[in-house]
Design a protein around this motif. Structure first.
Motif, PDB file in Angstrom:
ATOM      1  N   ARG A  25      -9.693 -14.231  11.947  1.00 12.27           N
ATOM      2  CA  ARG A  25      -9.724 -15.610  11.437  1.00 12.27           C
ATOM      3  C   ARG A  25     -10.851 -16.414  12.096  1.00 12.27           C
ATOM      4  O   ARG A  25     -11.467 -17.263  11.454  1.00 12.27           O
ATOM      5  CB  ARG A  25      -8.374 -16.293  11.644  1.00 12.27           C
ATOM      6  CG  ARG A  25      -7.287 -15.713  10.739  1.00 12.27           C
ATOM      7  CD  ARG A  25      -6.064 -16.598  10.726  1.00 12.27           C
ATOM      8  NE  ARG A  25      -4.999 -16.039   9.927  1.00 12.27           N
ATOM      9  CZ  ARG A  25      -4.061 -15.219  10.404  1.00 12.27           C
ATOM     10  NH1 ARG A  25      -4.086 -14.850  11.676  1.00 12.27           N
ATOM     11  NH2 ARG A  25      -3.105 -14.765   9.620  1.00 12.27           N
ATOM     12  N   ARG A  28     -13.913 -15.491  10.287  1.00 13.27           N
ATOM     13  CA  ARG A  28     -13.951 -16.169   8.971  1.00 13.27           C
ATOM     14  C   ARG A  28     -14.409 -17.631   9.145  1.00 13.27           C
ATOM     15  O   ARG A  28     -15.179 -18.153   8.341  1.00 13.27           O
ATOM     16  CB  ARG A  28     -12.550 -16.117   8.343  1.00 13.27           C
ATOM     17  CG  ARG A  28     -12.557 -16.493   6.893  1.00 13.27           C
ATOM     18  CD  ARG A  28     -11.194 -16.368   6.244  1.00 13.27           C
ATOM     19  NE  ARG A  28     -11.139 -17.231   5.072  1.00 13.27           N
ATOM     20  CZ  ARG A  28     -10.027 -17.658   4.505  1.00 13.27           C
ATOM     21  NH1 ARG A  28      -8.864 -17.288   4.968  1.00 13.27           N
ATOM     22  NH2 ARG A  28     -10.070 -18.449   3.459  1.00 13.27           N
ATOM     23  N   GLY A  99      -3.680 -22.229   9.432  1.00 15.88           N
ATOM     24  CA  GLY A  99      -4.533 -23.178   8.704  1.00 15.88           C
ATOM     25  C   GLY A  99      -4.550 -24.562   9.345  1.00 15.88           C
ATOM     26  O   GLY A  99      -4.805 -25.562   8.658  1.00 15.88           O
ATOM     27  N   SER A 101      -2.197 -26.270  10.192  1.00 15.32           N
ATOM     28  CA  SER A 101      -1.138 -27.120   9.621  1.00 15.32           C
ATOM     29  C   SER A 101      -0.191 -27.639  10.703  1.00 15.32           C
ATOM     30  O   SER A 101      -0.040 -27.040  11.762  1.00 15.32           O
ATOM     31  CB  SER A 101      -0.365 -26.334   8.551  1.00 15.32           C
ATOM     32  OG  SER A 101       0.222 -25.187   9.129  1.00 15.32           O
ATOM     33  N   GLY A 131      -4.678 -27.814   6.829  1.00 17.02           N
ATOM     34  CA  GLY A 131      -4.065 -27.817   5.498  1.00 17.02           C
ATOM     35  C   GLY A 131      -2.889 -28.785   5.365  1.00 17.02           C
ATOM     36  O   GLY A 131      -2.168 -28.724   4.367  1.00 17.02           O
ATOM     37  N   ALA A 133       0.777 -30.710   6.118  1.00 17.57           N
ATOM     38  CA  ALA A 133       2.138 -30.397   6.568  1.00 17.57           C
ATOM     39  C   ALA A 133       2.362 -28.887   6.538  1.00 17.57           C
ATOM     40  O   ALA A 133       2.018 -28.234   5.548  1.00 17.57           O
ATOM     41  CB  ALA A 133       3.140 -31.075   5.643  1.00 17.57           C
ATOM     42  N   ILE A 135       4.018 -25.919   5.594  1.00 17.60           N
ATOM     43  CA  ILE A 135       4.971 -25.723   4.504  1.00 17.60           C
ATOM     44  C   ILE A 135       6.272 -25.100   5.008  1.00 17.60           C
ATOM     45  O   ILE A 135       7.363 -25.499   4.606  1.00 17.60           O
ATOM     46  CB  ILE A 135       4.337 -24.836   3.403  1.00 17.60           C
ATOM     47  CG1 ILE A 135       3.018 -25.433   2.892  1.00 17.60           C
ATOM     48  CG2 ILE A 135       5.302 -24.596   2.248  1.00 17.60           C
ATOM     49  CD1 ILE A 135       3.103 -26.785   2.247  1.00 17.60           C
ATOM     50  N   GLN A 136       6.179 -24.150   5.945  1.00 18.64           N
ATOM     51  CA  GLN A 136       7.373 -23.435   6.430  1.00 18.64           C
ATOM     52  C   GLN A 136       8.347 -24.382   7.142  1.00 18.64           C
ATOM     53  O   GLN A 136       9.526 -24.082   7.246  1.00 18.64           O
ATOM     54  CB  GLN A 136       6.973 -22.322   7.404  1.00 18.64           C
ATOM     55  CG  GLN A 136       6.138 -21.198   6.791  1.00 18.64           C
ATOM     56  CD  GLN A 136       4.636 -21.481   6.851  1.00 18.64           C
ATOM     57  OE1 GLN A 136       4.219 -22.632   6.911  1.00 18.64           O
ATOM     58  NE2 GLN A 136       3.839 -20.436   6.804  1.00 18.64           N
ATOM     59  N   GLY A 171      -3.351 -33.331   2.406  1.00 18.48           N
ATOM     60  CA  GLY A 171      -2.076 -34.009   2.685  1.00 18.48           C
ATOM     61  C   GLY A 171      -2.155 -34.917   3.898  1.00 18.48           C
ATOM     62  O   GLY A 171      -3.088 -35.703   4.065  1.00 18.48           O
ATOM     63  N   GLY A 172      -1.150 -34.794   4.766  1.00 21.34           N
ATOM     64  CA  GLY A 172      -1.066 -35.656   5.952  1.00 21.34           C
ATOM     65  C   GLY A 172      -2.300 -35.567   6.828  1.00 21.34           C
ATOM     66  O   GLY A 172      -2.653 -36.532   7.518  1.00 21.34           O
ATOM     67  N   THR A 195      -4.261 -32.543  -2.100  1.00 25.61           N
ATOM     68  CA  THR A 195      -4.031 -31.102  -1.995  1.00 25.61           C
ATOM     69  C   THR A 195      -5.249 -30.375  -2.552  1.00 25.61           C
ATOM     70  O   THR A 195      -6.078 -30.991  -3.231  1.00 25.61           O
ATOM     71  CB  THR A 195      -2.733 -30.665  -2.718  1.00 25.61           C
ATOM     72  OG1 THR A 195      -2.476 -29.296  -2.384  1.00 25.61           O
ATOM     73  CG2 THR A 195      -2.840 -30.782  -4.223  1.00 25.61           C
TER      74      THR A 195
HETATM   75  C1  HXC Z   1       1.080 -23.528   6.253  1.00 27.22           C
HETATM   76  C2  HXC Z   1      -1.091 -23.132   5.593  1.00 27.22           C
HETATM   77  C3  HXC Z   1      -1.195 -24.435   5.037  1.00 27.22           C
HETATM   78  C4  HXC Z   1      -0.031 -25.277   5.127  1.00 27.22           C
HETATM   79  C5  HXC Z   1      -3.091 -23.449   4.740  1.00 27.22           C
HETATM   80  N1  HXC Z   1      -2.291 -22.566   5.380  1.00 27.22           N
HETATM   81  N2  HXC Z   1      -2.429 -24.598   4.505  1.00 27.22           N
HETATM   82  N3  HXC Z   1       0.030 -22.687   6.207  1.00 27.22           N
HETATM   83  N4  HXC Z   1       1.085 -24.784   5.754  1.00 27.22           N
HETATM   84  N5  HXC Z   1      -0.051 -26.500   4.628  1.00 27.22           N
HETATM   85  C6  HXC Z   1      -2.635 -21.199   5.829  1.00 27.22           C
HETATM   86  C7  HXC Z   1      -2.812 -20.211   4.671  1.00 27.22           C
HETATM   87  O1  HXC Z   1      -1.564 -19.660   4.331  1.00 27.22           O
HETATM   88  C8  HXC Z   1      -3.736 -19.183   5.316  1.00 27.22           C
HETATM   89  O2  HXC Z   1      -2.990 -18.352   6.196  1.00 27.22           O
HETATM   90  C9  HXC Z   1      -4.646 -20.039   6.184  1.00 27.22           C
HETATM   91  O3  HXC Z   1      -3.927 -21.252   6.402  1.00 27.22           O
HETATM   92  C10 HXC Z   1      -5.974 -20.396   5.522  1.00 27.22           C
HETATM   93  O4  HXC Z   1      -5.723 -20.938   4.240  1.00 27.22           O
HETATM   94  P1  HXC Z   1      -6.535 -20.482   2.921  1.00 27.22           P
HETATM   95  O5  HXC Z   1      -5.842 -21.028   1.748  1.00 27.22           O
HETATM   96  O6  HXC Z   1      -6.790 -19.007   2.987  1.00 27.22           O
HETATM   97  O7  HXC Z   1      -7.939 -21.250   3.181  1.00 27.22           O
HETATM   98  P2  HXC Z   1      -8.877 -21.968   2.130  1.00 27.22           P
HETATM   99  O8  HXC Z   1      -9.102 -21.066   0.941  1.00 27.22           O
HETATM  100  O9  HXC Z   1     -10.077 -22.406   2.904  1.00 27.22           O
HETATM  101  O10 HXC Z   1      -8.078 -23.237   1.597  1.00 27.22           O
HETATM  102  C11 HXC Z   1      -7.681 -24.258   2.488  1.00 27.22           C
HETATM  103  C12 HXC Z   1      -6.748 -25.293   1.758  1.00 27.22           C
HETATM  104  C13 HXC Z   1      -5.583 -24.514   1.103  1.00 27.22           C
HETATM  105  C14 HXC Z   1      -7.574 -26.003   0.692  1.00 27.22           C
HETATM  106  C15 HXC Z   1      -6.290 -26.278   2.819  1.00 27.22           C
HETATM  107  O11 HXC Z   1      -5.009 -23.614   2.072  1.00 27.22           O
HETATM  108  C16 HXC Z   1      -4.505 -25.430   0.574  1.00 27.22           C
HETATM  109  O12 HXC Z   1      -4.665 -26.013  -0.479  1.00 27.22           O
HETATM  110  N6  HXC Z   1      -3.412 -25.525   1.336  1.00 27.22           N
HETATM  111  C17 HXC Z   1      -2.251 -26.293   0.935  1.00 27.22           C
HETATM  112  C18 HXC Z   1      -2.532 -27.733   1.106  1.00 27.22           C
HETATM  113  C19 HXC Z   1      -1.301 -28.565   0.947  1.00 27.22           C
HETATM  114  O13 HXC Z   1      -0.808 -28.766  -0.196  1.00 27.22           O
HETATM  115  N7  HXC Z   1      -0.709 -29.017   2.082  1.00 27.22           N
HETATM  116  C20 HXC Z   1       0.514 -29.700   2.144  1.00 27.22           C
HETATM  117  C21 HXC Z   1       0.194 -31.109   2.008  1.00 27.22           C
HETATM  118  S1  HXC Z   1       1.659 -32.093   1.948  1.00 27.22           S
HETATM  119  P3  HXC Z   1      -3.436 -16.872   6.573  1.00 27.22           P
HETATM  120  O14 HXC Z   1      -2.257 -16.318   7.304  1.00 27.22           O
HETATM  121  O15 HXC Z   1      -3.725 -16.196   5.268  1.00 27.22           O
HETATM  122  O16 HXC Z   1      -4.642 -17.001   7.451  1.00 27.22           O
HETATM  123  C22 HXC Z   1       1.508 -33.081   3.263  1.00 27.22           C
HETATM  124  C23 HXC Z   1       2.485 -34.198   3.213  1.00 27.22           C
HETATM  125  C24 HXC Z   1       2.289 -35.251   4.248  1.00 27.22           C
HETATM  126  O17 HXC Z   1       0.727 -32.906   4.154  1.00 27.22           O
HETATM  127  C25 HXC Z   1       3.247 -36.384   3.964  1.00 27.22           C
HETATM  128  C26 HXC Z   1       3.587 -37.124   5.219  1.00 27.22           C
HETATM  129  C27 HXC Z   1       4.725 -38.078   5.029  1.00 27.22           C
END
Ligand code: HXC
Length: 285
Positions: A25, A28, A99, A101, A131, A133, A135-136, A171-172, A195
């Motif tokens: 990672r 990467r 990520g 998170s 990334g 919050a 998710i888990q 997100g956050g 997102t």
């Molecule tokens: C857990 C996450 C994560 C997340 C990324 N990862 N976002 N793990 N929770 N939110 C992990 C991936 O599983 C992956 O793990 C590694 O991070 C890299 O992510 P990739 O997707 O491979 O990278 P990339 O292609 O560069 O894309 C990055 C990204 C995308 C654009 C951020 O991962 C994405 O869209 N993530 C989800 C974003 C999201 O919806 N977040 C929640 C927001 S809600 P591995 O093990 O493969 O390395 C929020 C609410 C706040 O935040 C409200 C407060 C009140």
């Protein structure tokens, strides 16, 4: 356990924390033109000034196999240090660990340094690459953001809050920086969006590039969220170092004074015509 064993164990944990999400990672991260969180801290702060806190904190999540995946530090590096001898608190999100998170334990680390920055009256800098919050962790993570947002509002107008966006932030990880005082972005490798494009496509069937959705140019020319955008991590962090020179440490201090050959009573006639007399006439900000 003997003292030698304890030191060996400490060294092992230090090495684990410092290797982040592992070689693959980290590679990467470098391939995409980004520095790691530790490299960024080392570049931003005065050499040898960084003191890390809570280096061995891990998350408390037991769901989705997370109990078998624990990395000391849990995806965020926090502590204090100095820029040109001026003290500040800092957190740097590590995209190589889940990520970057945010978990409940991670939020507690960030909250702690924000509270300390307010107590000591010094700036707080966030190097964001996350990334959002975790998710888990579900609602525990969302609650962690609530604690951070509260600090953002309490610190507002008290100590400078600077956000440097250095990766795909969602997100956050964007809502908090958006309510800080100054936002720097890195062109072509940093994004601020609710997102990411893949989630947008799945949910709304809309195709949009990361750049259009929340790249440095979108936020510095359309939305106005970003204050300054630079070419790469190195240039951005150097400009943040320079920027800090101009700031007072808190609301009770004056901005640093430097002697200048430019007289304070020099007349600048162009200021008289900068804004049109007619209040209905638009002008180039
Ligand atoms: C857990 C996450 C994560 C997340 C990324 N990862 N976002 N793990 N929770 N939110 C992990 C991936 O599983 C992956 O793990 C590694 O991070 C890299 O992510 P990739 O997707 O491979 O990278 P990339 O292609 O560069 O894309 C990055 C990204 C995308 C654009 C951020 O991962 C994405 O869209 N993530 C989800 C974003 C999201 O919806 N977040 C929640 C927001 S809600 P591995 O093990 O493969 O390395 C929020 C609410 C706040 O935040 C409200 C407060 C009140």
């Amino acid at each position: 356990m003997s003292l030698k064993d304890m030191f060996e164990r400490l060294e092992k944990r230090n090495a684990e924390a410092e290797s982040g999400g592992g070689e693959k990672r980290v590679a990467r991260q470098h391939e995409s033109g980004k520095m790691t969180a530790r490299e960024r801290i080392n570049l931003l702060l005065d050499e040898g000034s960084f003191v890390e806190m809570d280096k061995f904190v891990t998350h408390r999540c037991l769901d989705f196999g997370m109990d078998k995946q624990k990395i000391p530090g849990d995806g965020v590096i926090t502590g204090f240090g100095a820029v040109n001898g001026r003290k500040l608190y800092i957190f740097a999100q590590d995209f190589t660990v889940f990520g970057g998170s945010l978990s409940g334990a991670y939020a507690e680390k960030v909250v702690k340094i924000m509270d300390l920055a307010m107590k000591h009256g010094v700036p707080v800098i966030g190097l964001n690459d996350s990334g959002g919050a975790r998710i888990q962790e579900g609602v525990v993570s969302l609650g962690g953001y609530a604690d951070i947002f509260l600090r953002n509002t309490l610190a507002s107008g008290v100590v400078p809050q600077i956000s440097v966006i250095m990766g795909p932030c969602a997100g956050g990880a964007v809502y908090s920086p958006a309510i800080t005082d100054f936002i720097f972005m890195v062109k072509d490798s940093s994004y601020m969006f609710v997102t990411g494009p893949d989630v947008v496509k799945t949910v709304t069937h809309e195709e949009v590039t990361a750049e259009e959705l929340g790249g440095a140019m979108t936020h510095s020319t359309v939305s106005g969220v970003c204050d300054r955008a630079y070419e790469n991590d190195v240039e951005t962090l150097q400009m943040v170092r320079r920027f800090i020179n101009y700031l007072p440490a808190n609301n009770r201090q004056k901005a640093p004074f430097r002697p200048t050959p430019d007289r304070s009573d020099r007349m600048e006639m162009s200021l008289d015509t900068l804004i049109p007399d007619n209040p209905n006439m638009p002008y180039d900000m």
